[in-house]
Design an enzyme around this catalytic site. Sequence first.
Site, PDB file in Angstrom:
ATOM      1  N   GLU A 261       0.841  -1.195   0.000  1.00  0.00           N
ATOM      2  CA  GLU A 261       0.000   0.000   0.000  1.00  0.00           C
ATOM      3  C   GLU A 261       0.877   1.246   0.000  1.00  0.00           C
ATOM      4  OE1 GLU A 261      -2.769  -0.432   3.262  1.00  0.00           O
ATOM      5  OE2 GLU A 261      -3.649  -2.213   2.386  1.00  0.00           O
ATOM      6  N   HIS A 279      -7.631   1.781   1.904  1.00  0.00           N
ATOM      7  CA  HIS A 279      -7.611   1.321   3.296  1.00  0.00           C
ATOM      8  C   HIS A 279      -8.456   2.236   4.200  1.00  0.00           C
ATOM      9  CE1 HIS A 279      -5.090  -1.415   6.081  1.00  0.00           C
ATOM     10  NE2 HIS A 279      -6.195  -1.055   6.720  1.00  0.00           N
TER      11      HIS A 279
HETATM   12  P1  NAD Z   1     -11.127 -11.296  14.762  1.00  0.00           P
HETATM   13  O1  NAD Z   1      -9.864 -11.752  15.371  1.00  0.00           O
HETATM   14  O2  NAD Z   1     -12.271 -10.927  15.642  1.00  0.00           O
HETATM   15  O3  NAD Z   1     -11.669 -12.426  13.748  1.00  0.00           O
HETATM   16  C1  NAD Z   1     -10.846 -13.103  12.862  1.00  0.00           C
HETATM   17  C2  NAD Z   1     -11.428 -14.495  12.668  1.00  0.00           C
HETATM   18  O4  NAD Z   1     -10.633 -15.179  11.688  1.00  0.00           O
HETATM   19  C3  NAD Z   1     -11.404 -15.359  13.937  1.00  0.00           C
HETATM   20  O5  NAD Z   1     -12.717 -15.808  14.248  1.00  0.00           O
HETATM   21  C4  NAD Z   1     -10.499 -16.533  13.570  1.00  0.00           C
HETATM   22  O6  NAD Z   1     -10.958 -17.763  14.136  1.00  0.00           O
HETATM   23  C5  NAD Z   1     -10.646 -16.546  12.060  1.00  0.00           C
HETATM   24  N1  NAD Z   1      -9.588 -17.296  11.392  1.00  0.00           N
HETATM   25  C6  NAD Z   1      -8.258 -17.321  11.663  1.00  0.00           C
HETATM   26  N2  NAD Z   1      -7.628 -18.141  10.795  1.00  0.00           N
HETATM   27  C7  NAD Z   1      -8.563 -18.621   9.950  1.00  0.00           C
HETATM   28  C8  NAD Z   1      -8.534 -19.505   8.833  1.00  0.00           C
HETATM   29  N3  NAD Z   1      -7.395 -20.051   8.425  1.00  0.00           N
HETATM   30  N4  NAD Z   1      -9.687 -19.766   8.174  1.00  0.00           N
HETATM   31  C9  NAD Z   1     -10.844 -19.196   8.581  1.00  0.00           C
HETATM   32  N5  NAD Z   1     -10.947 -18.390   9.664  1.00  0.00           N
HETATM   33  C10 NAD Z   1      -9.818 -18.100  10.333  1.00  0.00           C
HETATM   34  O7  NAD Z   1     -10.731 -10.105  13.788  1.00  0.00           O
HETATM   35  P2  NAD Z   1     -11.688  -8.920  13.275  1.00  0.00           P
HETATM   36  O8  NAD Z   1     -11.709  -7.840  14.280  1.00  0.00           O
HETATM   37  O9  NAD Z   1     -12.983  -9.503  12.818  1.00  0.00           O
HETATM   38  O10 NAD Z   1     -10.825  -8.400  12.031  1.00  0.00           O
HETATM   39  C11 NAD Z   1     -10.765  -9.133  10.817  1.00  0.00           C
HETATM   40  C12 NAD Z   1      -9.757  -8.506   9.864  1.00  0.00           C
HETATM   41  O11 NAD Z   1     -10.115  -7.168   9.542  1.00  0.00           O
HETATM   42  C13 NAD Z   1      -8.324  -8.407  10.427  1.00  0.00           C
HETATM   43  O12 NAD Z   1      -7.417  -8.801   9.402  1.00  0.00           O
HETATM   44  C14 NAD Z   1      -8.143  -6.944  10.662  1.00  0.00           C
HETATM   45  O13 NAD Z   1      -6.774  -6.597  10.536  1.00  0.00           O
HETATM   46  C15 NAD Z   1      -8.959  -6.369   9.533  1.00  0.00           C
HETATM   47  N6  NAD Z   1      -9.285  -4.943   9.697  1.00  0.00           N
HETATM   48  C16 NAD Z   1      -9.203  -4.121   8.611  1.00  0.00           C
HETATM   49  C17 NAD Z   1      -9.490  -2.766   8.740  1.00  0.00           C
HETATM   50  C18 NAD Z   1      -9.452  -1.830   7.557  1.00  0.00           C
HETATM   51  O14 NAD Z   1      -9.180  -0.651   7.756  1.00  0.00           O
HETATM   52  N7  NAD Z   1      -9.755  -2.269   6.358  1.00  0.00           N
HETATM   53  C19 NAD Z   1      -9.850  -2.247   9.992  1.00  0.00           C
HETATM   54  C20 NAD Z   1      -9.952  -3.122  11.065  1.00  0.00           C
HETATM   55  C21 NAD Z   1      -9.666  -4.467  10.928  1.00  0.00           C
END
Ligand code: NAD
Length: 313
Positions: A261, A279
């Site tokens: 990015e 983002h």
């Molecule tokens: P979270 O930890 O609550 O949930 C992630 C889920 O992924 C968990 O339930 C976990 O069991 C699951 N997981 C892990 N490995 C896996 C696999 N191999 N197959 C299937 N499931 C699997 O996280 P969240 O708060 O829901 O965030 C999710 C994503 O969003 C993260 O990558 C975070 O960095 C991203 N995010 C992006 C932004 C943005 O600005 N675009 C902002 C916030 C968060």
Amino acid sequence: MSRPVVLVADPLPQQTLAGLGPDVEVRHCTGADRPALLAAVADASALLVRSSTRVDQEVLAAAPKLRVVARAGVGLDNVDVAAATRAGVTVANAPESNVVSVAELTVGLIISLHRDLPAATASVRAGRWQRSAFRGTELAGRTVGILGFGRIGRLVARRLAAFDMRLLTHDPYVPAEVAARSGAEAVTLERLMRESDVLTVHLPLTAGTRGIVGEAELRLAKPSLSVVNTARGGIVDEFALAQALKEGRIAGAALDVFEVEPPVESPLTALDTVIATPHLGASTAQAQERAGAEAVRAVRLALAGEAVPGAVN
Ligand code: NAD
């Protein structure tokens, strides 16, 4: 005795910083300016950052008094947590602060893709009135595959259920009953790929999830599939995704995150089947306020020697 210094290395609103209270001395620096950061951190007991300040071994070594690094946001890509742990420094983030914002952006991107809103806007702006050029698809009755059923995945499920979509999910760490409570059927990754019209990704980026949606997975997809990634670049293999789109094996993609990015060399941004945002998942007033407030709270608790709920080490 002098008050502990809280170094604010990325911009945070004055109102948020007021929450630090009178018992600390607040100093500011520009965290992206390395020499300034290395000098300023020498006296700091706490360091408050967003995403622009890189907190690595060198910074930690220059900060002998440091007790806590608080990230006003979620991603800790810019903080070397292992090095902090070795140095006895608490690292805290604000994991709940932006989940609603990301879930809402995800739904917005899905609707934008299915109604071609960016292209339609551009055409009206260019003075055209092409009503028959933009024929969309309803979400009702279509199947969404939610890859990762954590905080954001579940919020997305609730919102898309209201659009009468059929919900599938794949998350090996979430029991099927928990998914069922949100109206989603837990399935294998293979079924998720085969049956979905929309695949939305809500996983952390780890060695195990990098490229989890790659060439082989995309070959299972229906031609109607749209891929949405508001999680982290690299979870969906960008090259494989671009190939699938170019060959018409899938319909579209909406991406808020990229392997690099800004995505200067991504094969995806030039494709007209792709919607891209810079983002923006957490970029709402509410998410920023919450993240700042949570980080400030983490600093206060850590300096008071109390348990920090958002601590990751
Ligand atoms: P979270 O930890 O609550 O949930 C992630 C889920 O992924 C968990 O339930 C976990 O069991 C699951 N997981 C892990 N490995 C896996 C696999 N191999 N197959 C299937 N499931 C699997 O996280 P969240 O708060 O829901 O965030 C999710 C994503 O969003 C993260 O990558 C975070 O960095 C991203 N995010 C992006 C932004 C943005 O600005 N675009 C902002 C916030 C968060």
